[in-house]
Every structure is written in structure tokens, then in C-alpha cells.
Design an enzyme around this catalytic site. Sequence first.
Site, PDB file in Angstrom:
ATOM      1  N   THR A 148       0.843  -1.195   0.000  1.00  0.00           N
ATOM      2  CA  THR A 148       0.000   0.000   0.000  1.00  0.00           C
ATOM      3  C   THR A 148       0.879   1.247   0.000  1.00  0.00           C
ATOM      4  OG1 THR A 148      -1.790  -1.133   1.172  1.00  0.00           O
ATOM      5  CG2 THR A 148      -1.751   1.264   1.297  1.00  0.00           C
ATOM      6  N   GLU A 159      -2.144  -8.478   6.613  1.00  0.00           N
ATOM      7  CA  GLU A 159      -1.605  -8.342   7.961  1.00  0.00           C
ATOM      8  C   GLU A 159      -2.006  -9.526   8.855  1.00  0.00           C
ATOM      9  OE1 GLU A 159      -1.931  -4.431   9.623  1.00  0.00           O
ATOM     10  OE2 GLU A 159      -1.734  -3.493   7.656  1.00  0.00           O
TER      11      GLU A 159
END
Length: 397
Positions: A177, A376
Amino acid sequence: MASSPKLPAFDPADPLGVDDLLEPEDLAIRDTVRTWATDRVLPHIAEWYENGELPGIRDLARELGSIGALGMSLDGYGCAGASAVQYGLACLELEAADSGIRSLVSVQGSLAMYAIHRFGSEEQKQTWLPRMAAGEVIGCFGLTEPDHGSDPANMRTHAKREGGGDWVLNGRKMWITNGSVAGVAVVWAQTEDGIRGFVVPTDSPGFSAPEIKHKWSLRASVTSELVLDDVRLPADAVLPEVTGLRGPLSCLSHARYGIVWGAMGAARSSFEAAVEYAKSREQFGRPIGGFQLTQAKLADMAVELHKGILLAHHLGRRMDAGRLRPEQVSFGKLNNVREAIDICRTARTILGANGISLEYPVMRHATNLESVLTYEGTVEMHQLVLGKALTGLDAFR
């Protein structure tokens, strides 16, 4: 006989009275972020999502910096020094707008800035953190690789010393990201001494970050590959205060905490859309919200939504007290993202065919959460973290 105190009115938006747990400053921060997201994101997010872009991301970053949302739980260096609960409330409001916006803030603050703040040298902190807190420099975090997601210990990216102590980095990172708009990247690599983190200016020769296209989730977010071909860095580019996986995993734990709150923002937005639709949509001569099966769905959604918010609040208080364990963060991410997806899917059934339209937020949130579910830390990884904590037995290998 003394009369009973008058009970407060039931608030459908806060059925458990969770706001009573918040201080005035908490509410002020929440309202500031909510107002920003309402004014700057919600009018445009459907178009951004449909086009698969996040235009003006650098302007958005500077605006987020101006309201103290970048690295907001860090102290000093221009950071807001907010509490963990206040940071969580901000994540909830940002993800109620869109998961991509919360990801921008989470990667900037909880991954890139947090790594420099916790493990960096004073020079690295002074060089990068004030500009990142202001949104003048966007950061990214390079850990995941094309062949190594859940198993970062076997990453292939490596750094070697050459000449007078310079480092030379080679490797690839994937699903990063902010990658192609970042001014600085925190990159983790294998070295002779173990896994180390490096602060990499993205204008370094040999560094490139091609953007990843054709996503069907997190479309209003910049996602990139990081390519490192003989990127030469000075000796002081390494983060000096950590060696091994403890470094990146502690950063991930901090970011996952924000997801615990953020997922409830996406769930709240979908739930609110379902409630309003159920009160206005008529079938068989009356609003569908007056039918028992629809009310049962709404009740179950409300229960899971506000249980999730209570869980997030509890974990936030533990973090503020310095008592939050990584296993407890796994507990929160596993539960809240899973329940948020279920809330979005149930909301979609209440909206019927309209549930797949971008005129409503439900399908956008549902598809975004499919990414949040596995980034994550996948569901399986968090289940195994909890399984090990419960039994004392390691089932990872």
C-alpha cells in the site's frame, strides 16, 4: 420510598451506551475525523472505487496530516501523541468511509512511521517523521513478497555490505500500500546478521514501484510492487535498534490493532444503510423493516457490531495501559473482520438487488473487507496464534 432515576433514552446508534466510556477529547477527535471523511471522501468514493483510483492522494495525505491523523498515537516529531483509543476511533471513522482511506493512514502511521519511531536512529526520526506526520512525505512498508506472505522469515530480499560499509539491496516486495506514491519505504531484508529494516528513499537508483492494477478489492487505494535492483544505501540507512522478525511483527501488531476498530467502521456503514433501507423500502404494503425476519437480521447485526466496538475499546484501554499482548490483537482482528464481513453480507440481503449498486456502500465495504480479512495476517495465522496461546503447542510447522 425514593423514586428510581430516569433512564436515558435508547439510542439506536449507540444501543449499549458505549459513548459513556469516552472522554470529551475522545469524542472531539472522533467527530473531527468523521467530519473530514464525510466532506472529503464520501461524495467521491463511489467514483474512485469504480475507476480503481485514489486521485489527489498527496492532497488527502496533507489534509490528514493537518488534522493530526498520521502517526497520531506516536509522541514527538510533529505527531499528535493521541491515545490508542483515540487512534482506534479515527480508524473506525476512516474505514466507515472506505477501507482504502484507513489503509493509507494505517500504513503511514502504524507501519512506516512506527518502524522509524520505535527502531530508528535520532537522525532518521528527525529526517522523516515531521514530514510524514504533516503528510508532506508518504511512506510504505515492504515486508510481503510474491512467494512469502505468511512466512516472512524466509524472505528472499537481501542486503549486503559493500565497499566502505554501504548496503546494497536486491529483491521484490508485493501488495504494498502507498508504494508508487511513497517518498520513503521501510524495507525488510535478510542480512548476515539476520532480518534488518532499511529506510529507503524512493528516488534511490534501482528502486521502482510499479502499481498493481485489476484489483476487485481496495480499489480506492494505491497498491504496488516494490522492485529493488542493486539499490545502494549508506551504512546509516539501517534501522539500528532491532534485528530479526521482532521488528516487522511489532509494527504489524500495531497496525492490526487499527484494523480491529476499522472493520467495525465498515460494518457500521453497511448496518446503517440496511436500517435506513428497511425503514423506507415497501413490500406487501409496508416497510420491510416491519417484518420479523428483517428485524431479526438487524438485531443480530447490531449485536455483533456493538460487541465488536466494545472489544476494540477494551483492547485500546489495554494498549494505553501498556498491557496489550499480540495474541489479544489477533483475537480482535480475527473476530471483528470476520463479523464485519458477515454484517455486510447480511446488509446486502436486506437491500436486495440494490445491495450490489455503488449507490449504496454495502458491496464496496464487503469487497474491501475480503482484503482486510487476509492482509496483515490471514484468518488461519491468527487462529494458530490463538491456538498456540491456548494450548502451549506450536502448530505453525
